[in-house]
Design an enzyme around this catalytic site. Structure first.
Site, short mmCIF file in Angstrom:
data_model
loop_
_atom_site.label_atom_id
_atom_site.label_comp_id
_atom_site.label_asym_id
_atom_site.label_seq_id
_atom_site.Cartn_x
_atom_site.Cartn_y
_atom_site.Cartn_z
N CYS A 1 0.87 -1.17 0.00
CA CYS A 1 0.00 0.00 0.00
C CYS A 1 0.90 1.22 0.00
O CYS A 1 2.04 1.14 0.44
CB CYS A 1 -0.89 0.00 1.25
N LYS B 1 -12.04 -4.49 2.55
CA LYS B 1 -11.47 -3.58 3.54
C LYS B 1 -12.40 -2.39 3.69
O LYS B 1 -12.61 -1.63 2.74
CB LYS B 1 -10.10 -3.13 3.05
N LYS C 1 -11.52 -7.14 6.70
CA LYS C 1 -10.87 -6.22 7.63
C LYS C 1 -11.76 -5.02 7.86
O LYS C 1 -12.23 -4.45 6.88
CB LYS C 1 -9.54 -5.79 7.03
C1 PBG Z 1 -2.82 0.54 4.81
C2 PBG Z 1 -3.30 -0.22 5.98
C3 PBG Z 1 -4.05 0.22 7.09
C4 PBG Z 1 -4.15 -0.88 7.96
C5 PBG Z 1 -3.48 -1.93 7.34
N1 PBG Z 1 -2.98 -1.52 6.13
C6 PBG Z 1 -4.57 1.56 7.43
C7 PBG Z 1 -5.65 2.17 6.64
O1 PBG Z 1 -6.20 1.60 5.68
O2 PBG Z 1 -5.94 3.33 6.94
C8 PBG Z 1 -4.83 -0.88 9.29
C9 PBG Z 1 -4.43 -1.99 10.20
C10 PBG Z 1 -4.84 -1.80 11.62
O3 PBG Z 1 -5.61 -0.90 11.98
O4 PBG Z 1 -4.36 -2.60 12.43
N2 PBG Z 1 -3.76 1.02 3.95
#
Ligand code: PBG
Length: 309
Positions: free
Chosen positions: A103, A180, A233
């Site tokens: 990411c 997500k 997630k």
């Molecule tokens: C990157 C990402 C995020 C998380 C994992 N990969 C943050 C987001 O999407 O803002 C969150 C993981 C967690 O809260 O433990 N995009």
């Protein structure tokens, strides 16, 4: 009686997230996530060796680069903080399955998950996907076993898969953050990874909290794009999606027990509201019961220690 509730716990199904930044000898506590550290590559490899001794065989690595720029240079090439860490782990802690988060939010100044179109406030999906594929390729070249695209860019899994295949990395697998949601539960993580969006929010590319059918469709798309594992997630607020995905697709499924879920458990434990071990067992049991085969959780290291006592 002090019974060991984790004695027979399937630790092999857990994936432990790790944060790595530049530097040497770094073990920096993350204030928003009690018990979690940011490491430099040298201390990270020591941590992974210890995890391996404890029985944790799968880690998911997040880079926290010093330099951020709009082309995401810090995410690419063999010298990135993640690539160097992967190389070290593969050399010094063989056998541990290394997964890397794919990411761009920690690598851009604006903190969004991709490349922003010039003069606009929207992601350029094509550029984003191409950059994600290059990032995945760099991690594969460093020795990653899995790459885990989490930007929610359209077509990211197919693009990564074809780039990996074209460069001889058929053996590198993809764990897709397929469903997500745009969740407040990521708050503590954004401080840990220094990746909060500097304007707007992630609702343009992450799922809305009510998007059940869209979530299931995203999971199907990623299965069709040949992801090896699909993911939901966050976990707890979205167990209905876990149940439905398992039932509908019967595909290898991970759930991410995210930072906000972890922080709530820690906060309640500190206040004496509950026995932390039993609370963690209750939560992880519910995620397994819903149908997750794998759980990504910051509790993994504690669990592995508890299981030994
Ligand atoms: C990157 C990402 C995020 C998380 C994992 N990969 C943050 C987001 O999407 O803002 C969150 C993981 C967690 O809260 O433990 N995009």
């Amino acid at each position: 009686m002090n019974e060991n509730v984790f004695r027979n716990y399937p630790i092999k199904n857990l994936i432990y997230p790790l944060f790595v930044r530049e530097g040497k000898g770094v073990r920096e506590p993350v204030p928003s996530m009690q018990g979690i550290m940011r490491f430099s590559p040298d201390t990270l490899v020591e941590e992974v060796k210890q995890l391996k001794r404890l029985g944790i065989e799968q880690v998911l690595i997040f880079g926290v680069p010093r330099k951020k720029d709009d082309a995401c240079a810090g995410a690419l090439g063999e010298d990135s903080v993640v690539s160097r860490s992967v190389q070290l782990i593969k050399k010094e802690a063989p056998g541990v399955i290394v997964m890397t988060d794919i990411c761009l939010c920690a690598y851009t100044q604006h903190g969004h998950c991709g490349i922003i179109r010039k003069g606009a406030r929207k992601l350029d999906n094509g550029k984003t996907v191409r950059t994600l594929a290059l990032m995945a390729l760099a991690h594969a070249q460093a020795g990653a076993d899995y790459v885990a695209p989490s930007a929610m860019a359209d077509g990211q899994v197919a693009a990564i898969r074809s780039t990996l295949d074209a460069h001889g990395f058929r053996g590198v697998s993809v764990m897709a953050y397929s469903a997500k949601f745009a969740s407040l539960f990521y708050g503590p993580f954004r401080r840990a990874a220094d990746c909060a969006p500097q304007f707007g929010d992630r609702s343009g590319y992450q799922l809305g909290i009510a998007d059940r059918e869209k979530a299931l469709l995203k999971i199907r798309e990623d299965i069709e794009a040949k992801a090896d594992i699909v993911m939901v997630k966050p976990a707890l607020g979205y167990l209905d999606i876990v149940v439905a995905a398992k039932k509908r697709y019967g595909y290898p499924l991970a759930a991410y027990n995210v930072s906000g879920e972890y922080a709530m458990v820690k906060a309640g434990s500190k206040l004496g509201y509950w026995d932390e071990k039993k609370m963690v067992l209750e939560i992880l049991s519910s995620i397994h019961r819903a149908g997750a085969d794998l759980i990504i959780t910051y509790h993994a290291k504690d669990i592995a220690k508890w299981a030994r006592k």
